[in-house]
Scaffold this active site. Sequence first.
Site, PDB file in Angstrom:
ATOM      1  N   GLY A  72       5.787   6.719   2.503  1.00 53.14           N
ATOM      2  CA  GLY A  72       4.714   6.290   1.606  1.00 53.14           C
ATOM      3  C   GLY A  72       3.759   5.339   2.285  1.00 53.14           C
ATOM      4  O   GLY A  72       3.967   4.913   3.419  1.00 53.14           O
ATOM      5  N   GLY A  99       2.676   2.319   3.331  1.00 56.17           N
ATOM      6  CA  GLY A  99       3.234   0.975   3.470  1.00 56.17           C
ATOM      7  C   GLY A  99       2.198  -0.063   3.861  1.00 56.17           C
ATOM      8  O   GLY A  99       2.469  -1.261   3.851  1.00 56.17           O
ATOM      9  N   ARG A 100       1.035   0.415   4.265  1.00 57.46           N
ATOM     10  CA  ARG A 100      -0.032  -0.537   4.599  1.00 57.46           C
ATOM     11  C   ARG A 100      -1.403   0.060   4.315  1.00 57.46           C
ATOM     12  O   ARG A 100      -2.375  -0.212   5.019  1.00 57.46           O
ATOM     13  CB  ARG A 100       0.065  -0.959   6.054  1.00 57.46           C
ATOM     14  CG  ARG A 100       0.028   0.180   7.051  1.00 57.46           C
ATOM     15  CD  ARG A 100      -0.298  -0.360   8.408  1.00 57.46           C
ATOM     16  NE  ARG A 100      -0.152   0.663   9.423  1.00 57.46           N
ATOM     17  CZ  ARG A 100      -0.439   0.469  10.694  1.00 57.46           C
ATOM     18  NH1 ARG A 100      -0.910  -0.690  11.088  1.00 57.46           N
ATOM     19  NH2 ARG A 100      -0.282   1.426  11.565  1.00 57.46           N
ATOM     20  N   ASP A 105       4.717  -5.548   7.626  1.00 54.15           N
ATOM     21  CA  ASP A 105       3.877  -6.601   7.035  1.00 54.15           C
ATOM     22  C   ASP A 105       2.663  -6.049   6.301  1.00 54.15           C
ATOM     23  O   ASP A 105       1.884  -6.805   5.728  1.00 54.15           O
ATOM     24  CB  ASP A 105       3.444  -7.603   8.114  1.00 54.15           C
ATOM     25  CG  ASP A 105       2.575  -6.958   9.199  1.00 54.15           C
ATOM     26  OD1 ASP A 105       2.330  -5.731   9.123  1.00 54.15           O
ATOM     27  OD2 ASP A 105       2.151  -7.680  10.114  1.00 54.15           O
ATOM     28  N   GLY A 106       2.485  -4.724   6.348  1.00 57.67           N
ATOM     29  CA  GLY A 106       1.354  -4.119   5.635  1.00 57.67           C
ATOM     30  C   GLY A 106       0.020  -4.304   6.338  1.00 57.67           C
ATOM     31  O   GLY A 106      -1.022  -3.934   5.803  1.00 57.67           O
ATOM     32  N   ASP A 125       4.884  13.565   8.216  1.00 50.94           N
ATOM     33  CA  ASP A 125       4.035  12.729   7.350  1.00 50.94           C
ATOM     34  C   ASP A 125       2.661  12.509   7.973  1.00 50.94           C
ATOM     35  O   ASP A 125       1.783  11.934   7.331  1.00 50.94           O
ATOM     36  CB  ASP A 125       4.710  11.374   7.071  1.00 50.94           C
ATOM     37  CG  ASP A 125       5.167  10.677   8.337  1.00 50.94           C
ATOM     38  OD1 ASP A 125       5.964  11.272   9.079  1.00 50.94           O
ATOM     39  OD2 ASP A 125       4.711   9.548   8.598  1.00 50.94           O
TER      40      ASP A 125
HETATM   41  P1  AMP Z   1       2.703   5.791  11.035  1.00 46.86           P
HETATM   42  O1  AMP Z   1       3.651   5.807  12.179  1.00 46.86           O
HETATM   43  O2  AMP Z   1       1.543   4.848  11.215  1.00 46.86           O
HETATM   44  O3  AMP Z   1       2.265   7.163  10.619  1.00 46.86           O
HETATM   45  O4  AMP Z   1       3.503   5.167   9.805  1.00 46.86           O
HETATM   46  C1  AMP Z   1       4.744   5.618   9.381  1.00 46.86           C
HETATM   47  C2  AMP Z   1       5.169   4.870   8.147  1.00 46.86           C
HETATM   48  O5  AMP Z   1       5.310   3.468   8.428  1.00 46.86           O
HETATM   49  C3  AMP Z   1       4.201   4.964   6.984  1.00 46.86           C
HETATM   50  O6  AMP Z   1       4.954   5.005   5.812  1.00 46.86           O
HETATM   51  C4  AMP Z   1       3.422   3.669   7.096  1.00 46.86           C
HETATM   52  O7  AMP Z   1       2.869   3.280   5.862  1.00 46.86           O
HETATM   53  C5  AMP Z   1       4.488   2.709   7.561  1.00 46.86           C
HETATM   54  N1  AMP Z   1       3.939   1.556   8.301  1.00 46.86           N
HETATM   55  C6  AMP Z   1       3.378   1.566   9.532  1.00 46.86           C
HETATM   56  N2  AMP Z   1       2.989   0.319   9.886  1.00 46.86           N
HETATM   57  C7  AMP Z   1       3.307  -0.503   8.847  1.00 46.86           C
HETATM   58  C8  AMP Z   1       3.167  -1.911   8.603  1.00 46.86           C
HETATM   59  N3  AMP Z   1       2.613  -2.736   9.489  1.00 46.86           N
HETATM   60  N4  AMP Z   1       3.611  -2.373   7.415  1.00 46.86           N
HETATM   61  C9  AMP Z   1       4.176  -1.573   6.510  1.00 46.86           C
HETATM   62  N5  AMP Z   1       4.340  -0.243   6.674  1.00 46.86           N
HETATM   63  C10 AMP Z   1       3.914   0.289   7.844  1.00 46.86           C
HETATM   64 MG    MG Z   2       1.339   8.088   9.282  1.00 39.97          MG
END
Ligand code: AMP
Ligand code: MG
Length: 476
Positions: A85, A87-88, A119-120, A245
């Site tokens: 989901g 997360g940021r 940390d979002g 995702d």
């Molecule tokens: P990504 O690798 O950027 O496609 O992210 C994979 C998952 O990690 C997704 O659910 C993102 O929302 C979550 N995510 C990535 N970076 C952060 C962060 N700094 N804080 C919270 N969730 C994160």
């Molecule tokens: Mg992603």
Amino acid sequence: MTLIFDHSYARDLPGTYLRERPDPAPAPRLLALNEALARDLGLDPGDLGRHAAEWFSGAALPPGAEPIALAYAGHQFGGFSAQLGDGRAHLLGEMLTPKGRFDLQLKGSGRTAFSRGGDGKAAVGPMLREYLISEAMAALGVPTTRALAVVATGEEIWRDTGKLPGAVLARVAASHIRVGTFQFFAARGEVDQLRRLTAYTIARHYPDLAADDALGLFDAVADRQIRLIAQWMGLGFLHGVMNTDNMALSGETIDYGPCAFMEAYAPGTVFSSIDRQGRYAYANQPLILGWNLARLAEALLPLIDADQTRAVDLANAQLESIAPAYRVAWLSVMRAKLGLAGADPQDGALADDFLAAIAGADWTLSFRALAAAAEGRDADLLSLVADPGPLTAWLARWQSRLAPDAPAALRRANPAVIPRNHLVEAALSAATEGDLAPFEALLDAVRAPFDPEAGREAFTRPAPKDFGPYVTFCGT
Ligand code: AMP
Ligand code: MG
């Protein structure tokens, strides 16, 4: 200035998202505004510029925005996470524009219920990186999400390397529906939600299909993704995290993390620090495409046929066609990149042999040098490879297949400028220190990738030898 918002995702798909508010940025400062994209979307860039720092940082919401965080699951490096989901990220809504309906999403805008340990937040460097690379991809003619703005938040965030300035990216996308969105409901056995999501995705992206045609949706997505990955491969683009995702049902390239362009051609090229097995290596991308599409097919099984044995047979028949369809799409990309006239049964071998002949040479420069070679000047091309023998023999075969307008067509098909890794790093480091000039210069260069190299040679050259092996990071 008003943005016209609609919220069809929130309206049609209750239970697939959570209402979340972006964190208010303490001292927002606009770093980049995509004026060309703003104009394309029917927005006045000057007007937008006056609101951008606040609207695109979470400091204030644009009127009509109703922020939500979307639920999705995903296979990450092969392992399944039933709940990822946003997360940021916060989806502000869908902008209704002269060009159609587009999601407007903030990324790096604070924690949500999906944040897990994160940390979002996001740092200036990675958000400007997504801006730069997605602009390059758009200019190269690749379907992609777009960056509308990057705003520094005035906040400092903590990363492995220490404290970094925080930033939010405002992203425009055909939608944020991912393979992982389907997996989320499939994994929970929520077939009714899956059905609604299918109907919604069809209406939004494939309106010619009947609302319940799950197999038709699969085919249509496979078709777009096959063509997308073939384009990536033609450009030497490595996404870096082809998790399910990060694969969009719209067929756009999405979620620019540790992505980068290959310089010296080597099929096993990997840049991402966390990809130790080389799962998402350059030459594996077409295989991962097939793997990810198999996960989509799996998620859709309950809708493909009430008889699950029959559904599996139908899905398998489609999946078996992915590899040959990819080869056809890749060959069509290669025919353009090689300036070939029409189609010949030997073209596959001709393309394969060119790649073998340029192994170890700069991918982008090798293809770009074909235009001069088609005009009888092959010295530049031959100077790129260690052993010119095979390439000389290949050129003789190639000459007889050239289209009449080959030199001009070759210059339109093969970019002179890609975002070179050493320049991207230098631009992002400078921006992190507060100097945006190198970023802006590089952005200008990558926005005109096919223009002549004269006068901007510095943007066309590979990284200097002392740049070392390039490593990129994700989740930053
Ligand atoms: P990504 O690798 O950027 O496609 O992210 C994979 C998952 O990690 C997704 O659910 C993102 O929302 C979550 N995510 C990535 N970076 C952060 C962060 N700094 N804080 C919270 N969730 C994160
Ligand atoms: Mg992603």
